[in-house]
Write a protein that holds these residues in place. Structure first.
Motif, mmCIF file in Angstrom:
data_model
loop_
_atom_site.group_PDB
_atom_site.id
_atom_site.type_symbol
_atom_site.label_atom_id
_atom_site.label_comp_id
_atom_site.label_asym_id
_atom_site.label_seq_id
_atom_site.Cartn_x
_atom_site.Cartn_y
_atom_site.Cartn_z
ATOM 1 N N VAL A 97 -41.537 22.698 -8.711
ATOM 2 C CA VAL A 97 -40.261 23.407 -8.746
ATOM 3 C C VAL A 97 -39.148 22.370 -8.636
ATOM 4 C CG1 VAL A 97 -38.796 25.071 -7.524
ATOM 5 C CG2 VAL A 97 -41.252 25.501 -7.756
ATOM 6 N N ASP A 98 -38.193 22.450 -9.550
ATOM 7 C CA ASP A 98 -37.055 21.540 -9.517
ATOM 8 C C ASP A 98 -36.428 21.575 -8.120
ATOM 9 O OD1 ASP A 98 -33.896 21.200 -9.935
ATOM 10 O OD2 ASP A 98 -34.957 20.065 -11.482
ATOM 11 N N GLU A 99 -36.066 20.404 -7.622
ATOM 12 C CA GLU A 99 -35.533 20.281 -6.257
ATOM 13 C C GLU A 99 -34.363 21.229 -5.993
ATOM 14 O OE1 GLU A 99 -36.673 18.684 -3.576
ATOM 15 O OE2 GLU A 99 -38.374 17.902 -4.708
ATOM 16 N N SER A 100 -33.529 21.475 -6.989
ATOM 17 C CA SER A 100 -32.376 22.356 -6.786
ATOM 18 C C SER A 100 -32.778 23.816 -6.592
ATOM 19 C CB SER A 100 -31.385 22.231 -7.953
ATOM 20 O OG SER A 100 -31.983 22.686 -9.154
ATOM 21 N N TRP A 101 -34.022 24.148 -6.902
ATOM 22 C CA TRP A 101 -34.523 25.519 -6.764
ATOM 23 C C TRP A 101 -35.499 25.681 -5.607
ATOM 24 C CZ3 TRP A 101 -32.825 29.727 -9.252
ATOM 25 C CH2 TRP A 101 -31.988 29.510 -10.350
ATOM 26 N N LYS A 102 -35.921 24.585 -5.027
ATOM 27 C CA LYS A 102 -36.988 24.611 -4.019
ATOM 28 C C LYS A 102 -36.726 25.592 -2.876
ATOM 29 C CE LYS A 102 -38.687 21.322 -0.990
ATOM 30 N NZ LYS A 102 -38.954 19.963 -0.588
ATOM 31 N N ASP A 103 -35.515 25.682 -2.409
ATOM 32 C CA ASP A 103 -35.195 26.568 -1.290
ATOM 33 C C ASP A 103 -34.853 27.991 -1.724
ATOM 34 O OD1 ASP A 103 -35.632 24.525 0.541
ATOM 35 O OD2 ASP A 103 -33.549 23.851 0.454
ATOM 36 N N ARG A 104 -34.856 28.252 -3.032
ATOM 37 C CA ARG A 104 -34.500 29.591 -3.526
ATOM 38 C C ARG A 104 -35.711 30.419 -3.934
ATOM 39 N NH1 ARG A 104 -29.541 28.701 -7.560
ATOM 40 N NH2 ARG A 104 -30.164 26.533 -7.739
ATOM 41 N N VAL A 105 -36.862 29.771 -4.048
ATOM 42 C CA VAL A 105 -38.073 30.533 -4.370
ATOM 43 C C VAL A 105 -38.727 30.989 -3.069
ATOM 44 C CG1 VAL A 105 -38.467 29.347 -6.567
ATOM 45 C CG2 VAL A 105 -39.514 28.448 -4.495
ATOM 46 N N ASN A 106 -39.612 31.974 -3.168
ATOM 47 C CA ASN A 106 -40.300 32.461 -1.972
ATOM 48 C C ASN A 106 -41.092 31.328 -1.328
ATOM 49 O OD1 ASN A 106 -41.890 32.810 -4.453
ATOM 50 N ND2 ASN A 106 -43.486 33.579 -3.105
ATOM 51 N N LYS A 107 -41.344 31.457 -0.061
ATOM 52 C CA LYS A 107 -42.060 30.432 0.703
ATOM 53 C C LYS A 107 -43.545 30.405 0.339
ATOM 54 C CE LYS A 107 -38.362 29.416 2.993
ATOM 55 N NZ LYS A 107 -37.518 28.435 2.345
ATOM 56 N N VAL A 108 -44.172 29.273 0.547
ATOM 57 C CA VAL A 108 -45.604 29.112 0.302
ATOM 58 C C VAL A 108 -46.382 29.895 1.355
ATOM 59 C CG1 VAL A 108 -47.513 27.460 0.208
ATOM 60 C CG2 VAL A 108 -45.267 26.813 -0.681
ATOM 61 N N GLY A 109 -47.278 30.748 0.902
ATOM 62 C CA GLY A 109 -48.131 31.500 1.821
ATOM 63 C C GLY A 109 -49.371 30.688 2.174
ATOM 64 N N ASP A 110 -50.134 31.168 3.154
ATOM 65 C CA ASP A 110 -51.332 30.471 3.619
ATOM 66 C C ASP A 110 -52.364 30.282 2.506
ATOM 67 O OD1 ASP A 110 -50.251 30.283 6.154
ATOM 68 O OD2 ASP A 110 -51.327 32.042 6.917
ATOM 69 N N MET A 111 -52.591 31.320 1.711
ATOM 70 C CA MET A 111 -53.589 31.241 0.643
ATOM 71 C C MET A 111 -53.167 30.201 -0.403
ATOM 72 S SD MET A 111 -55.011 34.187 -1.897
ATOM 73 C CE MET A 111 -56.330 34.858 -0.902
ATOM 74 N N GLU A 112 -51.893 30.233 -0.772
ATOM 75 C CA GLU A 112 -51.392 29.262 -1.749
ATOM 76 C C GLU A 112 -51.493 27.843 -1.205
ATOM 77 O OE1 GLU A 112 -47.405 28.172 -4.364
ATOM 78 O OE2 GLU A 112 -47.311 29.831 -2.933
ATOM 79 N N ALA A 113 -51.111 27.650 0.044
ATOM 80 C CA ALA A 113 -51.194 26.318 0.654
ATOM 81 C C ALA A 113 -52.633 25.804 0.619
ATOM 82 C CB ALA A 113 -50.665 26.362 2.083
ATOM 83 N N SER A 114 -53.569 26.686 0.878
ATOM 84 C CA SER A 114 -54.979 26.321 0.854
ATOM 85 C C SER A 114 -55.417 25.933 -0.559
ATOM 86 C CB SER A 114 -55.800 27.498 1.377
ATOM 87 O OG SER A 114 -57.137 27.371 1.064
ATOM 88 N N MET A 115 -54.986 26.670 -1.554
ATOM 89 C CA MET A 115 -55.372 26.389 -2.938
ATOM 90 C C MET A 115 -54.704 25.126 -3.469
ATOM 91 S SD MET A 115 -57.705 28.460 -3.510
ATOM 92 C CE MET A 115 -58.035 27.622 -5.027
ATOM 93 N N LEU A 116 -53.529 24.801 -2.983
ATOM 94 C CA LEU A 116 -52.855 23.574 -3.430
ATOM 95 C C LEU A 116 -53.658 22.323 -3.082
ATOM 96 C CD1 LEU A 116 -49.096 24.368 -2.807
ATOM 97 C CD2 LEU A 116 -50.126 23.696 -4.985
ATOM 98 N N ASP A 117 -54.560 22.434 -2.112
ATOM 99 C CA ASP A 117 -55.439 21.307 -1.781
ATOM 100 C C ASP A 117 -56.307 20.899 -2.976
ATOM 101 O OD1 ASP A 117 -54.514 21.139 0.822
ATOM 102 O OD2 ASP A 117 -56.154 22.324 1.654
ATOM 103 N N PHE A 118 -56.498 21.812 -3.917
ATOM 104 C CA PHE A 118 -57.326 21.536 -5.092
ATOM 105 C C PHE A 118 -56.528 20.996 -6.270
ATOM 106 C CE2 PHE A 118 -59.618 24.717 -2.628
ATOM 107 C CZ PHE A 118 -60.852 24.102 -2.503
ATOM 108 N N ALA A 119 -55.220 21.004 -6.168
ATOM 109 C CA ALA A 119 -54.371 20.492 -7.245
ATOM 110 C C ALA A 119 -54.309 18.970 -7.186
ATOM 111 C CB ALA A 119 -52.967 21.082 -7.122
ATOM 112 N N GLN A 120 -54.022 18.379 -8.321
ATOM 113 C CA GLN A 120 -53.853 16.931 -8.378
ATOM 114 C C GLN A 120 -52.380 16.596 -8.177
ATOM 115 O OE1 GLN A 120 -55.442 15.424 -12.045
ATOM 116 N NE2 GLN A 120 -57.504 16.056 -11.554
#
Length: 106
Positions: free
Chosen positions: A53-76
């Motif tokens: 997410v572009d830095e200028s939008w980072k604080d305007r999108v919904n927050k990262v949930g627990d499930m998403e945070a867990s899945m991001l561990d699999f991203a490069q």
């Protein structure tokens, strides 16, 4: 109708119309944006719809949930502005959102 700009790994910018209620991932798939694989179809069960997410939008999108945070561990190449596009719901307030697609989803 909100518009979202996708920046592909090669630097190409593509702005598309998005439908309120869809996810950013669904918008990418419907518009043939390359680099969003979405192997799980938006169930937050993979990390193949990873975007920055572009830095200028980072604080305007919904927050990262627990499930998403867990899945991001699999991203490069996870960065502080990394998100799974299946978890970003399109709303009018996101008109103009800019996201970049990583070089690889695998």
């Amino acid at each position: 109708m909100p518009q979202i700009t996708f920046i592909t790994a090669d630097g190409t910018h593509r702005t598309v119309d998005a439908r309120n209620g869809d996810s950013v991932m669904q918008t990418a798939i419907k518009n043939g944006i390359p680099g969003i694989d979405a192997d799980c179809g938006g169930a937050c069960a993979c990390a193949t719809c990873h975007v920055y997410v572009d830095e200028s939008w980072k604080d305007r999108v919904n927050k990262v949930g627990d499930m998403e945070a867990s899945m991001l561990d699999f991203a490069q190449v996870v960065l502080p502005n990394s998100r799974l596009s299946c978890q970003l719901q399109v709303v009018e307030a996101l008109d103009g959102l800019v996201v970049a697609i990583p070089e690889s989803q695998h």
